[in-house]
Structure formats: C-alpha cells, structure tokens
Write an enzyme that holds these catalytic residues in place. Structure first.
Site, PDB file in Angstrom:
ATOM      1  N   PHE A  72     116.443 -32.676  40.316  1.00  0.00           N
ATOM      2  CA  PHE A  72     114.959 -32.227  40.438  1.00  0.00           C
ATOM      3  C   PHE A  72     114.477 -32.403  38.888  1.00  0.00           C
ATOM      4  O   PHE A  72     113.198 -32.574  39.361  1.00  0.00           O
ATOM      5  CB  PHE A  72     115.987 -31.003  40.874  1.00  0.00           C
ATOM      6  N   LEU A 122     123.557 -39.772  40.128  1.00  0.00           N
ATOM      7  CA  LEU A 122     123.183 -39.505  41.674  1.00  0.00           C
ATOM      8  C   LEU A 122     124.864 -38.715  42.581  1.00  0.00           C
ATOM      9  O   LEU A 122     124.743 -38.594  43.402  1.00  0.00           O
ATOM     10  CB  LEU A 122     123.179 -40.580  42.310  1.00  0.00           C
ATOM     11  N   GLY A 158     121.237 -36.241  42.178  1.00  0.00           N
ATOM     12  CA  GLY A 158     119.663 -36.537  42.376  1.00  0.00           C
ATOM     13  C   GLY A 158     119.776 -38.311  43.248  1.00  0.00           C
ATOM     14  O   GLY A 158     120.561 -38.236  43.458  1.00  0.00           O
ATOM     15  N   ALA A 194     123.134 -32.365  33.972  1.00  0.00           N
ATOM     16  CA  ALA A 194     124.861 -31.445  34.316  1.00  0.00           C
ATOM     17  C   ALA A 194     125.811 -31.056  35.873  1.00  0.00           C
ATOM     18  O   ALA A 194     124.851 -31.529  35.686  1.00  0.00           O
ATOM     19  CB  ALA A 194     123.929 -30.149  33.365  1.00  0.00           C
ATOM     20  N   TYR A 227     129.872 -22.785  33.132  1.00  0.00           N
ATOM     21  CA  TYR A 227     128.962 -23.009  32.732  1.00  0.00           C
ATOM     22  C   TYR A 227     127.895 -22.538  31.855  1.00  0.00           C
ATOM     23  O   TYR A 227     127.485 -23.511  30.854  1.00  0.00           O
ATOM     24  CB  TYR A 227     127.761 -23.226  34.280  1.00  0.00           C
ATOM     25  N   ASN A 274     115.322 -19.397  36.737  1.00  0.00           N
ATOM     26  CA  ASN A 274     115.168 -20.274  37.473  1.00  0.00           C
ATOM     27  C   ASN A 274     114.147 -20.950  38.413  1.00  0.00           C
ATOM     28  O   ASN A 274     113.575 -20.538  38.766  1.00  0.00           O
ATOM     29  CB  ASN A 274     115.901 -18.678  38.942  1.00  0.00           C
ATOM     30  N   PHE A 277     124.459 -14.239  49.222  1.00  0.00           N
ATOM     31  CA  PHE A 277     125.983 -13.636  49.072  1.00  0.00           C
ATOM     32  C   PHE A 277     125.636 -12.316  47.906  1.00  0.00           C
ATOM     33  O   PHE A 277     124.368 -12.111  47.457  1.00  0.00           O
ATOM     34  CB  PHE A 277     126.329 -14.718  47.753  1.00  0.00           C
ATOM     35  N   ARG A 301     128.962 -13.596  44.967  1.00  0.00           N
ATOM     36  CA  ARG A 301     129.918 -14.387  44.167  1.00  0.00           C
ATOM     37  C   ARG A 301     130.618 -14.437  43.027  1.00  0.00           C
ATOM     38  O   ARG A 301     129.779 -13.405  42.230  1.00  0.00           O
ATOM     39  CB  ARG A 301     129.228 -15.364  44.315  1.00  0.00           C
TER      40      ARG A 301
HETATM   41  P1  NAD Z   1     120.294 -31.816  39.229  1.00  0.00           P
HETATM   42  O1  NAD Z   1     121.298 -31.101  39.888  1.00  0.00           O
HETATM   43  O2  NAD Z   1     119.040 -31.620  40.563  1.00  0.00           O
HETATM   44  O3  NAD Z   1     119.997 -32.246  38.278  1.00  0.00           O
HETATM   45  C1  NAD Z   1     120.985 -32.833  37.225  1.00  0.00           C
HETATM   46  C2  NAD Z   1     121.251 -34.289  37.779  1.00  0.00           C
HETATM   47  O4  NAD Z   1     122.190 -35.022  36.288  1.00  0.00           O
HETATM   48  C3  NAD Z   1     121.470 -35.065  39.160  1.00  0.00           C
HETATM   49  O5  NAD Z   1     120.600 -35.693  39.300  1.00  0.00           O
HETATM   50  C4  NAD Z   1     122.670 -35.174  38.806  1.00  0.00           C
HETATM   51  O6  NAD Z   1     123.216 -36.091  39.673  1.00  0.00           O
HETATM   52  C5  NAD Z   1     123.142 -35.397  37.020  1.00  0.00           C
HETATM   53  N1  NAD Z   1     123.969 -36.023  36.648  1.00  0.00           N
HETATM   54  C6  NAD Z   1     125.165 -34.139  37.198  1.00  0.00           C
HETATM   55  N2  NAD Z   1     126.111 -35.002  36.263  1.00  0.00           N
HETATM   56  C7  NAD Z   1     126.110 -36.692  35.600  1.00  0.00           C
HETATM   57  C8  NAD Z   1     127.131 -37.062  34.690  1.00  0.00           C
HETATM   58  N3  NAD Z   1     127.759 -37.188  34.509  1.00  0.00           N
HETATM   59  N4  NAD Z   1     126.291 -39.001  34.013  1.00  0.00           N
HETATM   60  C9  NAD Z   1     125.149 -38.338  34.987  1.00  0.00           C
HETATM   61  N5  NAD Z   1     124.383 -37.723  35.565  1.00  0.00           N
HETATM   62  C10 NAD Z   1     124.632 -36.524  35.679  1.00  0.00           C
HETATM   63  O7  NAD Z   1     119.600 -30.176  38.678  1.00  0.00           O
HETATM   64  P2  NAD Z   1     118.044 -29.721  38.004  1.00  0.00           P
HETATM   65  O8  NAD Z   1     118.250 -28.320  38.793  1.00  0.00           O
HETATM   66  O9  NAD Z   1     117.320 -30.706  37.854  1.00  0.00           O
HETATM   67  O10 NAD Z   1     119.043 -29.043  36.392  1.00  0.00           O
HETATM   68  C11 NAD Z   1     118.284 -29.955  35.386  1.00  0.00           C
HETATM   69  C12 NAD Z   1     118.785 -29.126  33.733  1.00  0.00           C
HETATM   70  O11 NAD Z   1     118.665 -27.776  34.083  1.00  0.00           O
HETATM   71  C13 NAD Z   1     120.516 -29.090  33.778  1.00  0.00           C
HETATM   72  O12 NAD Z   1     121.139 -29.544  32.361  1.00  0.00           O
HETATM   73  C14 NAD Z   1     120.111 -27.807  34.507  1.00  0.00           C
HETATM   74  O13 NAD Z   1     122.338 -27.362  34.034  1.00  0.00           O
HETATM   75  C15 NAD Z   1     119.280 -27.199  33.801  1.00  0.00           C
HETATM   76  N6  NAD Z   1     119.083 -25.887  34.857  1.00  0.00           N
HETATM   77  C16 NAD Z   1     118.273 -25.972  35.260  1.00  0.00           C
HETATM   78  C17 NAD Z   1     117.853 -24.686  35.874  1.00  0.00           C
HETATM   79  C18 NAD Z   1     117.343 -24.430  37.730  1.00  0.00           C
HETATM   80  O14 NAD Z   1     116.533 -23.213  37.997  1.00  0.00           O
HETATM   81  N7  NAD Z   1     117.336 -25.234  38.516  1.00  0.00           N
HETATM   82  C19 NAD Z   1     118.163 -23.328  35.020  1.00  0.00           C
HETATM   83  C20 NAD Z   1     118.554 -23.340  34.485  1.00  0.00           C
HETATM   84  C21 NAD Z   1     118.971 -24.774  33.917  1.00  0.00           C
HETATM   85  C1  UD1 Z   2     120.664 -21.103  38.748  1.00  0.00           C
HETATM   86  C2  UD1 Z   2     120.513 -22.374  38.285  1.00  0.00           C
HETATM   87  C3  UD1 Z   2     121.225 -22.843  37.439  1.00  0.00           C
HETATM   88  C4  UD1 Z   2     120.583 -21.995  36.022  1.00  0.00           C
HETATM   89  C5  UD1 Z   2     120.736 -20.365  36.026  1.00  0.00           C
HETATM   90  C6  UD1 Z   2     119.573 -19.833  35.269  1.00  0.00           C
HETATM   91  C7  UD1 Z   2     121.106 -24.023  40.677  1.00  0.00           C
HETATM   92  C8  UD1 Z   2     121.552 -24.188  41.574  1.00  0.00           C
HETATM   93  N1  UD1 Z   2     121.071 -22.865  39.801  1.00  0.00           N
HETATM   94  O1  UD1 Z   2     121.630 -20.142  39.172  1.00  0.00           O
HETATM   95  O2  UD1 Z   2     121.412 -23.789  36.620  1.00  0.00           O
HETATM   96  O3  UD1 Z   2     121.189 -22.550  34.948  1.00  0.00           O
HETATM   97  O4  UD1 Z   2     119.800 -20.330  37.947  1.00  0.00           O
HETATM   98  O5  UD1 Z   2     119.203 -18.810  36.146  1.00  0.00           O
HETATM   99  O6  UD1 Z   2     120.006 -24.931  39.699  1.00  0.00           O
HETATM  100  N2  UD1 Z   2     122.996 -17.353  47.340  1.00  0.00           N
HETATM  101  C9  UD1 Z   2     122.975 -17.120  47.993  1.00  0.00           C
HETATM  102  N3  UD1 Z   2     122.643 -18.130  49.458  1.00  0.00           N
HETATM  103  C10 UD1 Z   2     122.874 -20.031  48.458  1.00  0.00           C
HETATM  104  C11 UD1 Z   2     122.513 -19.619  47.550  1.00  0.00           C
HETATM  105  C12 UD1 Z   2     122.961 -19.026  47.009  1.00  0.00           C
HETATM  106  O7  UD1 Z   2     123.195 -15.993  48.570  1.00  0.00           O
HETATM  107  O8  UD1 Z   2     123.427 -20.152  49.877  1.00  0.00           O
HETATM  108  C13 UD1 Z   2     122.311 -16.611  45.735  1.00  0.00           C
HETATM  109  C14 UD1 Z   2     123.516 -16.892  44.506  1.00  0.00           C
HETATM  110  O9  UD1 Z   2     124.703 -15.912  44.693  1.00  0.00           O
HETATM  111  C15 UD1 Z   2     122.652 -16.083  43.400  1.00  0.00           C
HETATM  112  C16 UD1 Z   2     121.620 -16.363  44.059  1.00  0.00           C
HETATM  113  O10 UD1 Z   2     121.325 -16.932  45.420  1.00  0.00           O
HETATM  114  O11 UD1 Z   2     122.842 -14.556  43.430  1.00  0.00           O
HETATM  115  C17 UD1 Z   2     120.749 -17.546  43.173  1.00  0.00           C
HETATM  116  O12 UD1 Z   2     121.717 -18.531  43.131  1.00  0.00           O
HETATM  117  P1  UD1 Z   2     121.500 -20.006  42.206  1.00  0.00           P
HETATM  118  O13 UD1 Z   2     120.178 -20.436  43.515  1.00  0.00           O
HETATM  119  O14 UD1 Z   2     122.094 -20.936  42.613  1.00  0.00           O
HETATM  120  O15 UD1 Z   2     121.059 -19.589  41.336  1.00  0.00           O
HETATM  121  P2  UD1 Z   2     122.017 -19.537  39.658  1.00  0.00           P
HETATM  122  O16 UD1 Z   2     123.316 -18.672  39.785  1.00  0.00           O
HETATM  123  O17 UD1 Z   2     121.163 -18.272  39.131  1.00  0.00           O
END
Ligand code: NAD
Ligand code: UD1
Length: 315
Positions: free
Chosen positions: A11, A33, A36, A77, A145, A174, A211, A277
């Site tokens: 993403f 992948l 991704g 990750a 995590y 988020n 949840f 959760r």
């Molecule tokens: P995402 O799952 O879309 O992206 C992570 C990518 O890493 C994926 O494309 C996945 O295929 C790849 N990946 C996973 N394990 C791997 C491995 N062993 N080797 C190579 N590739 C691997 O998630 P995202 O939301 O784009 O998150 C990107 C980063 O930001 C992550 O480190 C996540 O923990 C961090 N983060 C995301 C959020 C959020 O709200 N999306 C918030 C806080 C931190």
């Molecule tokens: C998210 C990110 C994490 C990041 C964190 C930082 C993802 C998958 N997770 O975690 O990488 O480190 O923000 O704040 O991008 N929920 C529902 N129904 C669903 C899915 C989720 O109710 O089907 C609820 C969850 O229980 C939670 C909230 O929505 O209370 C947010 O969940 P989620 O989007 O997974 O985010 P975080 O756990 O905050």
C-alpha cells in the site's frame, strides 16, 4: 536519485514508488507479494521489481552489493497488529531480524546513502492514557508487532549514532488510500470497509464485522499527506537520527468513519458486532509538532480523504 523501496508493491510502498518514478527517479523494489501486488506499480517498465523476501540474506546481500542507493525506504513488514498476535515468531523474523541484517549490509556496502527511513508505528505507544502521543511519550508495546517496530526503530537510530548510517524513523498512525489490499482479515479497516460498501453496491449481501463497539479512536491520515511527510523526513538535515510521528492530530472513532462513508455512498452499511480484538489499542492520536517543524501540514480531513478514495476506486 536511486531508491530502494522494500515492500514497494504494498500500500504505502507502491504509492511512494509511483510518486518517485513520476519525479524521474530510479527505483528498485523488493516485495514477496504476501500482501502487495505488482499491479499496484503504475509503470513497471521504469521500476526494477524483485520478487523475494527481505528475510533472504543472500538476496539482500546481492541487492545491497550490486547497487549504490541514495535513499532506502524500509516498508516491508507484517503490517497487521492482529496478524502478529497470531504469528509472533514469523513477525519477528520479518519485522526485526531482517531489518538488523539490512542495516548491517548497508553499514558494510552502501557508500552514497543519504538516508535510510524506517517505517515504525504508533503501536509502539500502546494504550497509555497520555494523549496525544508525543515522540517522547512512554513506550508500551502490547504486541509482537509493536515490540519489533520499537526495537527495529531503535536499531536504525543506533546505526545512525554508532556507525554513521544516516537514518530516520517515522511512526505512522493509521494510513489509508488507494492500493490498500482488503483481501486479508488483517487488512486495514478502511480498505475492508470500502470493499464491503462496493460489494453491497454490486448486489452482494455482505456484512462488515466491527470488533468492539466502534468507539475505538484512531488518527487516520490520507496517503497523499504521508508521502509529503516521507519526502520531508528523508530530505531534511535536521531529521537525521530522529523519530517523527506521522498523523494529523485529529481523533476519529470507527463509528464516525462509518457514518461519513454511509453519507458518501448514500446507504447504511450492514454491520455485525464481535468482541474487541486482543491487543487492540482503544485510543490513539498523534502530536505532530516535530513533523510540523520540518514544514509539514496535513491537507486532508478524513471526509476529504475518504471522498477522494471512493472517487479513485469508482463506485
Ligand atoms: P502492506 O502490507 O500493504 O505493505 C507491506 C509490503 O511488504 C507488502 O507489499 C508485503 O507483500 C511486503 N512484505 C511483507 N513481508 C515481506 C517479506 N518478508 N519480504 C518482502 N516483502 C514483504 O502495508 P502498508 O500499510 O503499506 O505498510 C507499510 C509499512 O508501514 C509497514 O512496515 C507497516 O508496518 C508500516 N505501518 C503502516 C501503517 C498503516 O496504517 N498502513 C501504520 C503504521 C505503520
Ligand atoms: C494499523 C495498521 C498498523 C499500524 C497501526 C498504527 C494495518 C493493517 N494496520 O493498526 O500497521 O502500525 O495502524 O496505528 O494497516 N477493525 C474492525 N473490523 C475489521 C478490521 C478492523 O472492527 O474488519 C477494527 C480493529 O479491531 C481496530 C480498528 O478497526 O480497532 C483499526 O484496525 P486496523 O485497521 O487493523 O488498524 P490498527 O490495528 O490500528
């Protein structure tokens, strides 16, 4: 400039890669992948895409000895908190051990590096009642995590201090936007919500599982604002060796998100409720004074960001 984006088909990584390519930079992406998709990359012809795991030491050595990078964004990750609760050992391999190995390879082989940017998380703060979260707030990681994110973030900053590997870390709150994969039960909640709305629109009778009671609060930030923050952090001199919250300073609970989406889509999403959760954080919101000192100002409210996202996905 030459960039390495780990997790670049995911993403945040794909949005970053697409922006960098558009600006004319060379980008190497490594992604296994697992979450991704190659289709997330708009111009595959201009990206060197490597399918593989960051836990593969030989592969990582070959990449980090073959190229000299100006910037490395480490985004790969296990990105789900709930997934890490199910798979703590696998999470640790990817979210910590692989990062340490990459930093060590960079220390030994990368001569031109201007910045290593590590994607940490607001999850490191846990559920401490002190809000908003400042970078100096207490750290109370509640899941593997969060433990791994904090440990890897510290390791990156220590490599900066001990070995002159130029590093910064960002604690994303988020993030939501295009290319967020909704297919896993552990996907980000907004991607799952939008998937449920579009499938209902197509006539499928699908219910969203909430949840808890929907009162959980998050600081939701739109991807455009996150990309802006990433550029500021990677290019600033004063961000060297520092950690930055990346959020908006606005609190939104899940019930509000659903209300806004009901308004945008014009119908009420069917919802079923389950217990909160384990390991879930109840309230999370950022203080972004540090990021603002680099010139950052979030530009999208949740309503604006959600509206752009719905537009992008098509109804
Ligand atoms: P995402 O799952 O879309 O992206 C992570 C990518 O890493 C994926 O494309 C996945 O295929 C790849 N990946 C996973 N394990 C791997 C491995 N062993 N080797 C190579 N590739 C691997 O998630 P995202 O939301 O784009 O998150 C990107 C980063 O930001 C992550 O480190 C996540 O923990 C961090 N983060 C995301 C959020 C959020 O709200 N999306 C918030 C806080 C931190
Ligand atoms: C998210 C990110 C994490 C990041 C964190 C930082 C993802 C998958 N997770 O975690 O990488 O480190 O923000 O704040 O991008 N929920 C529902 N129904 C669903 C899915 C989720 O109710 O089907 C609820 C969850 O229980 C939670 C909230 O929505 O209370 C947010 O969940 P989620 O989007 O997974 O985010 P975080 O756990 O905050």
């Amino acid at each position: 400039m030459k960039y390495l984006v780990t997790g670049g088909a995911g993403f945040i990584g794909s949005n970053l890669t697409n922006m960098l390519v558009k600006k004319g930079h060379e980008v190497v992406v490594i992604d296994d992948l697992s979450m991704g998709k190659v289709e997330n990359l708009n111009d595959l012809g201009k990206v060197e895409f490597i399918k593989g795991s960051i836990t593969n030491k030989e592969l990582m050595k070959s990449i980090l000895t073959k190229y000299q990078f100006d910037y490395v964004f480490h985004l790969a990750a296990v990105a789900s908190v709930a997934d890490s609760v199910e798979r703590p050992v696998e999470t640790h391999e990817v979210n910590y051990n692989a990062v340490l190995n990459i930093l060590d390879l960079i220390r030994k082989h990368q001569r031109n590096l201007k910045r290593f940017v590590f994607a940490s998380s607001a999850a490191v703060y846990g559920d401490d009642p002190e809000l908003p979260k400042k970078e100096t707030s207490s750290i109370k990681p509640m899941t593997q995590y969060a433990v791994d994110k904090f440990a890897a973030e510290r390791t990156a900053i220590n490599f900066n201090n001990l070995y002159n590997v130029p590093a910064s870390a960002v604690r994303f709150f988020n993030v939501y936007g295009p290319n967020q994969n909704p297919e896993s039960p552990y996907s980000g909640v907004i991607s799952i919500l939008l998937d449920r709305y579009t499938r209902n629109l197509k006539g499928e009778n699908i219910v969203f599982t909430l949840f808890g009671d929907g009162s959980q609060v998050r600081d939701f930030i739109f991807i455009e604002d996150v990309l802006h923050a990433l550029l500021l952090v990677s290019e600033s001199e004063i961000s060297l060796g520092q950690v930055f919250n990346v959020g908006t300073e606005n609190e939104t609970d899940l019930n509000q998100v659903i209300m806004e989406l009901n308004e945008i889509y014009g119908f009420d999403l069917p919802i079923t409720y389950e217990a909160a959760r384990v390991g879930d954080i109840h309230r999370s919101v950022a203080d972004i004074s540090s990021l603002k000192s680099l010139g950052f100002m979030p530009e999208n409210t949740v309503f604006q960001g959600l509206s752009k996202l719905v537009e992008f996905l098509g109804r």
